[in-house]
Design a protein around this motif. Structure first.
Motif, mmCIF file in Angstrom:
data_model
loop_
_atom_site.group_PDB
_atom_site.id
_atom_site.type_symbol
_atom_site.label_atom_id
_atom_site.label_comp_id
_atom_site.label_asym_id
_atom_site.label_seq_id
_atom_site.Cartn_x
_atom_site.Cartn_y
_atom_site.Cartn_z
ATOM 1 N N TYR A 168 7.666 -50.441 63.906
ATOM 2 C CA TYR A 168 7.984 -49.644 62.721
ATOM 3 C C TYR A 168 6.702 -49.349 61.946
ATOM 4 O O TYR A 168 5.871 -50.228 61.718
ATOM 5 N N GLY A 169 6.545 -48.101 61.555
ATOM 6 C CA GLY A 169 5.357 -47.695 60.815
ATOM 7 C C GLY A 169 4.251 -47.124 61.671
ATOM 8 O O GLY A 169 3.224 -46.681 61.158
ATOM 9 N N TYR A 170 4.467 -47.133 62.995
ATOM 10 C CA TYR A 170 3.442 -46.629 63.914
ATOM 11 C C TYR A 170 4.067 -45.736 64.987
ATOM 12 O O TYR A 170 5.232 -45.893 65.347
ATOM 13 N N ASP A 171 3.264 -44.810 65.476
ATOM 14 C CA ASP A 171 3.513 -44.104 66.724
ATOM 15 C C ASP A 171 2.373 -44.474 67.661
ATOM 16 O O ASP A 171 1.417 -45.150 67.258
ATOM 17 N N SER A 188 2.638 -43.732 61.304
ATOM 18 C CA SER A 188 3.690 -42.725 61.357
ATOM 19 C C SER A 188 4.161 -42.428 59.939
ATOM 20 O O SER A 188 3.617 -42.940 58.953
ATOM 21 N N GLU A 189 5.214 -41.626 59.811
ATOM 22 C CA GLU A 189 5.748 -41.302 58.499
ATOM 23 C C GLU A 189 6.373 -42.515 57.817
ATOM 24 O O GLU A 189 6.596 -42.502 56.607
ATOM 25 N N GLN A 190 6.651 -43.582 58.577
ATOM 26 C CA GLN A 190 7.204 -44.797 57.982
ATOM 27 C C GLN A 190 6.129 -45.744 57.464
ATOM 28 O O GLN A 190 6.441 -46.787 56.889
ATOM 29 N N ALA A 191 4.842 -45.398 57.656
ATOM 30 C CA ALA A 191 3.758 -46.309 57.263
ATOM 31 C C ALA A 191 3.796 -46.619 55.775
ATOM 32 O O ALA A 191 3.542 -47.755 55.354
ATOM 33 N N GLU A 192 4.103 -45.622 54.955
ATOM 34 C CA GLU A 192 4.131 -45.840 53.512
ATOM 35 C C GLU A 192 5.241 -46.821 53.139
ATOM 36 O O GLU A 192 5.085 -47.600 52.182
ATOM 37 N N GLU A 217 17.274 -46.163 46.642
ATOM 38 C CA GLU A 217 17.249 -45.451 45.363
ATOM 39 C C GLU A 217 16.194 -44.355 45.335
ATOM 40 O O GLU A 217 16.379 -43.316 44.688
ATOM 41 N N ASN A 218 15.088 -44.573 46.028
ATOM 42 C CA ASN A 218 13.990 -43.617 46.003
ATOM 43 C C ASN A 218 13.916 -42.751 47.251
ATOM 44 O O ASN A 218 12.930 -42.036 47.456
ATOM 45 N N ASP A 219 14.947 -42.850 48.090
ATOM 46 C CA ASP A 219 15.046 -42.016 49.291
ATOM 47 C C ASP A 219 13.789 -42.126 50.154
ATOM 48 O O ASP A 219 13.250 -41.131 50.639
ATOM 49 N N ILE A 220 13.325 -43.354 50.333
ATOM 50 C CA ILE A 220 12.141 -43.604 51.148
ATOM 51 C C ILE A 220 12.561 -43.713 52.606
ATOM 52 O O ILE A 220 13.588 -44.309 52.939
ATOM 53 N N VAL A 221 11.748 -43.149 53.488
ATOM 54 C CA VAL A 221 12.074 -43.106 54.915
ATOM 55 C C VAL A 221 12.150 -44.515 55.476
ATOM 56 O O VAL A 221 11.199 -45.289 55.408
ATOM 57 N N THR A 222 13.312 -44.871 56.016
ATOM 58 C CA THR A 222 13.489 -46.172 56.665
ATOM 59 C C THR A 222 14.068 -46.022 58.062
ATOM 60 O O THR A 222 14.559 -46.984 58.637
ATOM 61 N N GLN A 223 14.040 -44.807 58.600
ATOM 62 C CA GLN A 223 14.587 -44.588 59.941
ATOM 63 C C GLN A 223 13.600 -45.100 60.971
ATOM 64 O O GLN A 223 12.431 -44.718 60.985
#
Length: 376
Positions: A168-171, A188-192, A217-223
């Motif tokens: 998670y957090g990497y490609d 990846s887009e999950q890094a933040e 609550e903050n709609d942060i990417v967790t997929q």
């Protein structure tokens, strides 16, 4: 190719399978097309149905959909016999094979091999079949051991991503490093999301549940992306594993010291801990953990990462008494007399206006006791 007209005695099932290791060995006689052709030629003009598992291991049957469908059809009385190129196409797990054939015997279904010239309806034929399957199981285990050895060798020699589940957090992307080409992890887009999780959790009052709620609550990417094991949204257990992983730390000399304190085998010298790159934690064939600096950049500074490890160690080993300050070093100190770990003991006066803290060996409270109580 299918012909599924059912006779009174049921149809003939042709089962073909080819594993990834068969492809790597380049055995054309075990190709799917070659197996089908030989089996169809054998059954001649009788009704048959082909069940095909391509790229599936013979280790077990649960991950072979065509095989499971064939067994279901056998239970329904749709199959009278099963034809295979070799018995090891059917299964390479001896215990599982015997269980399956016992089940098929109850359904009145026989299994025929084109390559092993003996009749399994006799005790001599069954003995020969079982001996062959024992060798097939031994071969599978040997191949698995060689694959594990090759994985550990590559994992120790390079900082490339070795494949499997995606973190998670990497490609991953192919790159050339030090004259060798391999897969390198890139943010990846999950890094933040990872950075936010570490920043939040180092706060003493923050829980894993708080992090998940904040993400929602903050709609942060967790997929999660990658293999089937890592699809879907992360939950508290996933966040906990992320926070424990050295993959995300920009490892420096303090992280190196942390690994030393944990008793991990450290593949690289301390100079490799440059405060930039993350670390892979692998297990060798004996189950022992070793760490290797990767070619990927870490996402979290070492101070934050170590603070999180300190907090998780505290939560894991000790009850929450609100004020005690503990660290990942606690529990590593041993009493020189009894060998038990040193624990923190907290005492208050009646008015609870004063607090005393002692490091006392746990052996003092055991049945035998410690011959000399250690106080620090």
């Amino acid at each position: 190719m299918k012909r599924t007209t059912k006779t009174n005695d049921g149809i003939t099932a042709i089962y073909v399978r080819r594993s990834v290791s068969d492809k790597d060995k380049g055995n054309n006689s075990l190709s799917i097309s070659a197996q089908k052709e030989e089996c169809i030629r054998f059954v001649g003009e009788c009704d048959y149905r082909i069940y095909c598992d391509d790229g599936k291991s013979g280790k077990d049957v649960m991950h072979r959909p065509a095989f499971m469908q064939m067994m279901s059809d056998a239970r329904e009385g749709l199959i009278s016999r099963i034809i295979v190129k070799k018995y090891d196409r059917f299964s390479r797990n001896m215990r599982e094979y015997l269980n399956i054939t016992d089940e098929l015997d109850r359904y009145g279904v026989t299994v025929y091999s084109l390559s092993e010239p003996f009749n399994t309806e006799t005790k001599e034929g069954r003995m020969m079949r079982n001996n062959l399957l024992n060798f097939a199981e031994f071969e599978r285990e040997t191949i698995a051991a060689r694959v594990a050895d090759a994985y550990n060798t590559k994992a120790r020699e390079t900082g490339f991503y070795q494949g499997g589940r995606m973190y998670y957090g990497y490609d991953s992307e192919r790159r050339k490093v030090n004259g060798k080409t391999g897969s390198v992890l890139v943010p990846s887009e999950q890094a933040e999301s990872v950075r936010i999780a570490f920043q939040m959790y180092q706060n003493p009052d923050c829980s894993l549940k708080d992090i998940i709620e904040y993400f929602k609550e903050n709609d942060i990417v967790t997929q999660r992306t990658g293999s089937y094991k890592s699809r879907g949204s992360i939950n508290q257990s996933h966040v906990s594993l992320i926070l424990e992983s050295p993959l995300y730390v920009r490892a420096d000399k303090d992280v190196y010291a942390y690994f030393q304190s944990r008793g991990f085998e450290i593949v690289d010298d301390v100079e490799a801990y440059d405060g930039v790159h993350g670390v892979f934690a692998h297990k060798d064939n004996d189950g022992k953990t070793y760490v290797k600096v990767g070619y990927h950049e870490g996402l979290v500074d070492s101070k934050t990462w170590l603070a999180v490890q300190d907090k998780k160690a505290h939560n894991r080993k000790f009850p929450n008494n609100g004020k005690a300050k503990r660290s990942w070093l606690v529990g590593m100190l041993k009493c020189p007399h009894c060998g038990y770990s040193i624990q923190l003991n907290i005492q208050h006066n009646k008015e609870r206006t004063k607090t005393w803290r002692y490091l006392i060996d746990f052996g003092f409270s055991t049945a035998k006791g410690c011959r000399k109580r250690t106080r620090i």
